[in-house]
Design a protein around this motif. Structure first.
Motif, PDB file in Angstrom:
ATOM      1  N   GLY A   1     -25.665  42.831  63.576  1.00  0.00           N
ATOM      2  CA  GLY A   1     -26.777  42.525  64.457  1.00  0.00           C
ATOM      3  C   GLY A   1     -27.334  43.800  65.051  1.00  0.00           C
ATOM      4  N   ALA A   2     -28.456  43.696  65.716  1.00  0.00           N
ATOM      5  CA  ALA A   2     -29.097  44.856  66.334  1.00  0.00           C
ATOM      6  C   ALA A   2     -29.702  44.418  67.653  1.00  0.00           C
ATOM      7  CB  ALA A   2     -30.182  45.433  65.416  1.00  0.00           C
ATOM      8  N   GLY A   3     -30.030  45.378  68.495  1.00  0.00           N
ATOM      9  CA  GLY A   3     -30.625  45.049  69.774  1.00  0.00           C
ATOM     10  C   GLY A   3     -30.538  46.194  70.757  1.00  0.00           C
ATOM     11  N   SER A   4     -30.952  45.924  71.972  1.00  0.00           N
ATOM     12  CA  SER A   4     -31.101  46.978  72.976  1.00  0.00           C
ATOM     13  C   SER A   4     -29.777  47.566  73.436  1.00  0.00           C
ATOM     14  CB  SER A   4     -31.858  46.421  74.190  1.00  0.00           C
ATOM     15  OG  SER A   4     -31.095  45.424  74.844  1.00  0.00           O
ATOM     16  N   GLN A   5     -28.650  46.877  73.204  1.00  0.00           N
ATOM     17  CA  GLN A   5     -27.363  47.366  73.691  1.00  0.00           C
ATOM     18  C   GLN A   5     -26.566  48.143  72.649  1.00  0.00           C
ATOM     19  OE1 GLN A   5     -25.035  44.260  75.777  1.00  0.00           O
ATOM     20  NE2 GLN A   5     -25.609  45.474  77.553  1.00  0.00           N
ATOM     21  N   GLU A   6     -27.160  48.432  71.522  1.00  0.00           N
ATOM     22  CA  GLU A   6     -26.380  49.095  70.474  1.00  0.00           C
ATOM     23  C   GLU A   6     -25.844  50.450  70.932  1.00  0.00           C
ATOM     24  OE1 GLU A   6     -26.743  50.704  65.869  1.00  0.00           O
ATOM     25  OE2 GLU A   6     -28.084  49.118  66.595  1.00  0.00           O
ATOM     26  N   THR A   7     -26.671  51.264  71.584  1.00  0.00           N
ATOM     27  CA  THR A   7     -26.217  52.581  72.048  1.00  0.00           C
ATOM     28  C   THR A   7     -25.077  52.424  73.053  1.00  0.00           C
ATOM     29  OG1 THR A   7     -28.414  53.525  71.712  1.00  0.00           O
ATOM     30  CG2 THR A   7     -26.920  54.716  73.177  1.00  0.00           C
ATOM     31  N   PHE A   8     -25.220  51.489  73.974  1.00  0.00           N
ATOM     32  CA  PHE A   8     -24.162  51.245  74.960  1.00  0.00           C
ATOM     33  C   PHE A   8     -22.868  50.822  74.278  1.00  0.00           C
ATOM     34  CE2 PHE A   8     -22.023  47.667  77.152  1.00  0.00           C
ATOM     35  CZ  PHE A   8     -21.382  48.389  78.142  1.00  0.00           C
ATOM     36  N   LEU A   9     -22.947  49.929  73.293  1.00  0.00           N
ATOM     37  CA  LEU A   9     -21.744  49.437  72.627  1.00  0.00           C
ATOM     38  C   LEU A   9     -21.076  50.523  71.795  1.00  0.00           C
ATOM     39  CD1 LEU A   9     -23.119  45.947  71.561  1.00  0.00           C
ATOM     40  CD2 LEU A   9     -21.360  46.382  73.285  1.00  0.00           C
ATOM     41  N   ARG A  10     -21.872  51.366  71.165  1.00  0.00           N
ATOM     42  CA  ARG A  10     -21.283  52.492  70.433  1.00  0.00           C
ATOM     43  C   ARG A  10     -20.549  53.425  71.403  1.00  0.00           C
ATOM     44  NH1 ARG A  10     -22.856  53.488  65.163  1.00  0.00           N
ATOM     45  NH2 ARG A  10     -24.533  52.175  64.322  1.00  0.00           N
ATOM     46  N   GLY A  11     -21.170  53.660  72.567  1.00  0.00           N
ATOM     47  CA  GLY A  11     -20.529  54.502  73.567  1.00  0.00           C
ATOM     48  C   GLY A  11     -19.248  53.880  74.095  1.00  0.00           C
ATOM     49  N   LEU A  12     -19.237  52.564  74.261  1.00  0.00           N
ATOM     50  CA  LEU A  12     -18.043  51.870  74.731  1.00  0.00           C
ATOM     51  C   LEU A  12     -16.908  52.003  73.723  1.00  0.00           C
ATOM     52  CD1 LEU A  12     -16.645  49.980  76.757  1.00  0.00           C
ATOM     53  CD2 LEU A  12     -17.670  48.043  75.519  1.00  0.00           C
ATOM     54  N   ALA A  13     -17.206  51.820  72.452  1.00  0.00           N
ATOM     55  CA  ALA A  13     -16.181  51.975  71.416  1.00  0.00           C
ATOM     56  C   ALA A  13     -15.622  53.394  71.417  1.00  0.00           C
ATOM     57  CB  ALA A  13     -16.765  51.629  70.052  1.00  0.00           C
ATOM     58  N   ARG A  14     -16.500  54.360  71.616  1.00  0.00           N
ATOM     59  CA  ARG A  14     -16.062  55.766  71.681  1.00  0.00           C
ATOM     60  C   ARG A  14     -15.177  55.998  72.899  1.00  0.00           C
ATOM     61  NH1 ARG A  14     -20.758  57.842  72.394  1.00  0.00           N
ATOM     62  NH2 ARG A  14     -21.317  57.375  70.242  1.00  0.00           N
ATOM     63  N   GLU A  15     -15.598  55.450  74.028  1.00  0.00           N
ATOM     64  CA  GLU A  15     -14.841  55.624  75.273  1.00  0.00           C
ATOM     65  C   GLU A  15     -13.446  54.998  75.174  1.00  0.00           C
ATOM     66  OE1 GLU A  15     -15.078  53.537  79.636  1.00  0.00           O
ATOM     67  OE2 GLU A  15     -16.979  54.164  78.716  1.00  0.00           O
ATOM     68  N   LEU A  16     -13.333  53.869  74.482  1.00  0.00           N
ATOM     69  CA  LEU A  16     -12.052  53.182  74.345  1.00  0.00           C
ATOM     70  C   LEU A  16     -11.197  53.763  73.228  1.00  0.00           C
ATOM     71  CD1 LEU A  16     -13.281  49.480  74.764  1.00  0.00           C
ATOM     72  CD2 LEU A  16     -12.081  50.886  76.457  1.00  0.00           C
ATOM     73  N   GLY A  17     -11.733  54.722  72.493  1.00  0.00           N
ATOM     74  CA  GLY A  17     -10.971  55.368  71.437  1.00  0.00           C
ATOM     75  C   GLY A  17     -10.835  54.557  70.163  1.00  0.00           C
ATOM     76  N   ILE A  18     -11.759  53.607  69.945  1.00  0.00           N
ATOM     77  CA  ILE A  18     -11.684  52.765  68.744  1.00  0.00           C
ATOM     78  C   ILE A  18     -12.928  52.920  67.876  1.00  0.00           C
ATOM     79  CG2 ILE A  18     -10.123  51.049  69.736  1.00  0.00           C
ATOM     80  CD1 ILE A  18     -12.571  49.304  70.336  1.00  0.00           C
ATOM     81  N   GLU A  19     -13.710  53.966  68.111  1.00  0.00           N
ATOM     82  CA  GLU A  19     -14.960  54.143  67.372  1.00  0.00           C
ATOM     83  C   GLU A  19     -14.773  54.078  65.864  1.00  0.00           C
ATOM     84  OE1 GLU A  19     -18.808  57.180  67.379  1.00  0.00           O
ATOM     85  OE2 GLU A  19     -16.858  57.879  68.077  1.00  0.00           O
ATOM     86  N   PRO A  20     -13.732  54.706  65.274  1.00  0.00           N
ATOM     87  CA  PRO A  20     -13.587  54.625  63.812  1.00  0.00           C
ATOM     88  C   PRO A  20     -13.293  53.220  63.305  1.00  0.00           C
ATOM     89  CG  PRO A  20     -12.296  56.446  64.738  1.00  0.00           C
ATOM     90  CD  PRO A  20     -12.713  55.579  65.881  1.00  0.00           C
ATOM     91  N   ARG A  21     -12.847  52.338  64.205  1.00  0.00           N
ATOM     92  CA  ARG A  21     -12.428  51.004  63.778  1.00  0.00           C
ATOM     93  C   ARG A  21     -13.494  49.944  64.049  1.00  0.00           C
ATOM     94  NH1 ARG A  21      -6.105  50.739  65.546  1.00  0.00           N
ATOM     95  NH2 ARG A  21      -6.145  49.038  64.051  1.00  0.00           N
ATOM     96  N   VAL A  22     -14.624  50.350  64.631  1.00  0.00           N
ATOM     97  CA  VAL A  22     -15.715  49.413  64.909  1.00  0.00           C
ATOM     98  C   VAL A  22     -16.894  49.757  64.010  1.00  0.00           C
ATOM     99  CG1 VAL A  22     -17.281  48.479  66.640  1.00  0.00           C
ATOM    100  CG2 VAL A  22     -14.948  49.129  67.295  1.00  0.00           C
ATOM    101  N   VAL A  23     -17.288  48.814  63.177  1.00  0.00           N
ATOM    102  CA  VAL A  23     -18.364  49.027  62.211  1.00  0.00           C
ATOM    103  C   VAL A  23     -19.630  48.336  62.716  1.00  0.00           C
ATOM    104  CG1 VAL A  23     -19.138  48.638  59.843  1.00  0.00           C
ATOM    105  CG2 VAL A  23     -16.713  49.099  60.313  1.00  0.00           C
ATOM    106  N   PHE A  24     -20.679  49.116  62.939  1.00  0.00           N
ATOM    107  CA  PHE A  24     -21.973  48.551  63.324  1.00  0.00           C
ATOM    108  C   PHE A  24     -22.795  48.374  62.048  1.00  0.00           C
ATOM    109  CE2 PHE A  24     -20.418  50.248  67.271  1.00  0.00           C
ATOM    110  CZ  PHE A  24     -20.887  49.356  68.231  1.00  0.00           C
ATOM    111  N   ALA A  25     -22.841  47.136  61.561  1.00  0.00           N
ATOM    112  CA  ALA A  25     -23.505  46.861  60.279  1.00  0.00           C
ATOM    113  C   ALA A  25     -25.008  46.746  60.419  1.00  0.00           C
ATOM    114  CB  ALA A  25     -22.931  45.589  59.675  1.00  0.00           C
TER     115      ALA A  25
END
Length: 375
Positions: free
Chosen positions: A274-298
């Motif tokens: 999915g896509a939308g206005s919160q994508e940047t925030f959600l990517r930052g959250l995954a990075r902050e939680l240390g799981i960025e490599p394990r979260v795929v934004f399709a």
């Protein structure tokens, strides 16, 4: 039977738009003569069957950036075109207002069956949060390459209408809301039948529109149910959603983070389609939680790609706030995937806890993490 379906716009593709496309396709398959009237659509959308695309008529009525002047204009355009139909079926707001003004211009008018997926949140907000006017989820490159080239004059007109809408809202917000609500009420009163997509939503419709409303639940097109591939490995957790605040995808990310802490050797990633206005925030959250490599934004995916993700899913997670119905659980079930959903709104009716999926209390990340662990 000649059937006219009226829907505000197809440039924002979500559950409501899929319902119209599926409905038109099935009615055509059964031999009915169907025309879909809308304010804007993408003729090149690969997810719209050719038979349905050929029946879509663009009347340029302003879509979501519109007010009563645009609705009157839409009514003028629709009035002569709706003559001769056996039934008119508007979906959502402001399509019901367009049909209301069209009916005022006709001495004889077909019966009107309004499928009210949800009363307009801009007119009848629930709680403190009011859903923002949705924006196109098409990738930027697509929008620039297609919309600017093909629709430059229409986009200019849309920008002017948006500016006019914002000016009117700034100059007389109370009066504008009052007028729009009055027109919405008049449009509802003129309908021969009002349908809601769940008992939850029908109760709300009855409360707003003088006790009128019957439940007609949604479904997925049985004729296109794909078979799950034998031996197909289920190796992802999946969230399918617009990335907007009311969808609470951040809670899914946080719950997945807790799961990885409980199961550090777990290999299954979280895929967010999915896509939308919160994508940047959600990517930052995954990075902050240390799981960025394990979260795929399709991103926004085609129907075919989405079916593949469903077939690979250990569990499909959806915790949208106050969802009128929610097609995601049904789509997941169609592909044999387990479902975890919030125990509120229409999803509490479509998911049988412990049988067809798991229901968790809204806004409870801990319980959501436990449900992920259970699956």
């Amino acid at each position: 039977m000649r059937i006219a379906i009226v829907h505000p716009t197809f440039y924002v593709r979500g559950g409501a738009e899929n319902v119209v496309i599926w409905l038109a396709g099935e009615l055509l398959r059964r031999g009915h003569d169907v025309t879909v009237f809308t304010s804007e659509h993408d003729p090149g959308d690969p997810d719209v069957p050719a038979a349905v695309a050929a029946r879509i008529v663009d009347i340029g009525a302003g879509g979501h950036f519109s007010n009563w002047l645009d609705w009157q204009r839409a009514g003028r355009i629709l009035a002569p075109r709706l003559r001769g139909f056996d039934v008119v079926n508007p979906h959502n707001f402001p399509a019901n207002a367009w049909v209301h003004f069209a009916r005022q211009r006709s001495a004889a008018f077909p019966p009107v069956v309004w499928y009210c997926q949800e009363p307009s949140r801009s007119l009848y907000p629930r709680g403190a949060a009011v859903a923002a006017i949705p924006r196109s989820e098409r990738p930027s490159a697509y929008r620039l390459a297609t919309k600017l080239r093909r629709d430059r004059w229409r986009l200019a007109g849309k920008a002017l209408r948006k500016a006019r809408q914002q000016l009117l809202a700034a100059l007389m917000p109370g009066r504008l809301l009052e007028k729009h609500r009055a027109l919405d009420q008049a449009a509802a009163a003129g309908c021969d039948l009002i349908l809601g997509n769940s008992d939850y939503m029908t109760a709300r419709i009855r409360g707003l529109y003088g006790g009128r409303g019957e439940t007609c639940r949604l479904g997925v097109p049985a004729s296109t149910v794909p078979e799950t591939a034998p031996g197909k490995e289920r190796d992802v957790f999946l969230a399918v959603s617009r990335l907007e605040p009311l969808k609470h995808v951040d809670e899914i990310v946080r719950a997945y983070h807790r799961l990885t802490q409980r199961e550090p050797g777990m290999a299954e990633p979280l895929v967010i389609a999915g896509a939308g206005s919160q994508e940047t925030f959600l990517r930052g959250l995954a990075r902050e939680l240390g799981i960025e490599p394990r979260v795929v934004f399709a991103g926004r995916v085609s129907d075919t790609e989405l079916a593949d993700w469903y077939r690979r899913s250990l569990a499909v997670v959806t915790v949208s706030e106050d969802e009128a119905f929610g097609l995601v659980p049904l789509e997941a079930m169609r592909h044999g995937a387990a479902v975890i959903a919030a125990r509120e709104g229409g999803m509490a009716e479509t998911v049988e806890d412990g049988v067809t999926g798991l229901l968790v209390e809204p806004r409870d990340v801990g319980r959501l993490a436990e449900a992920l662990l259970a699956l």
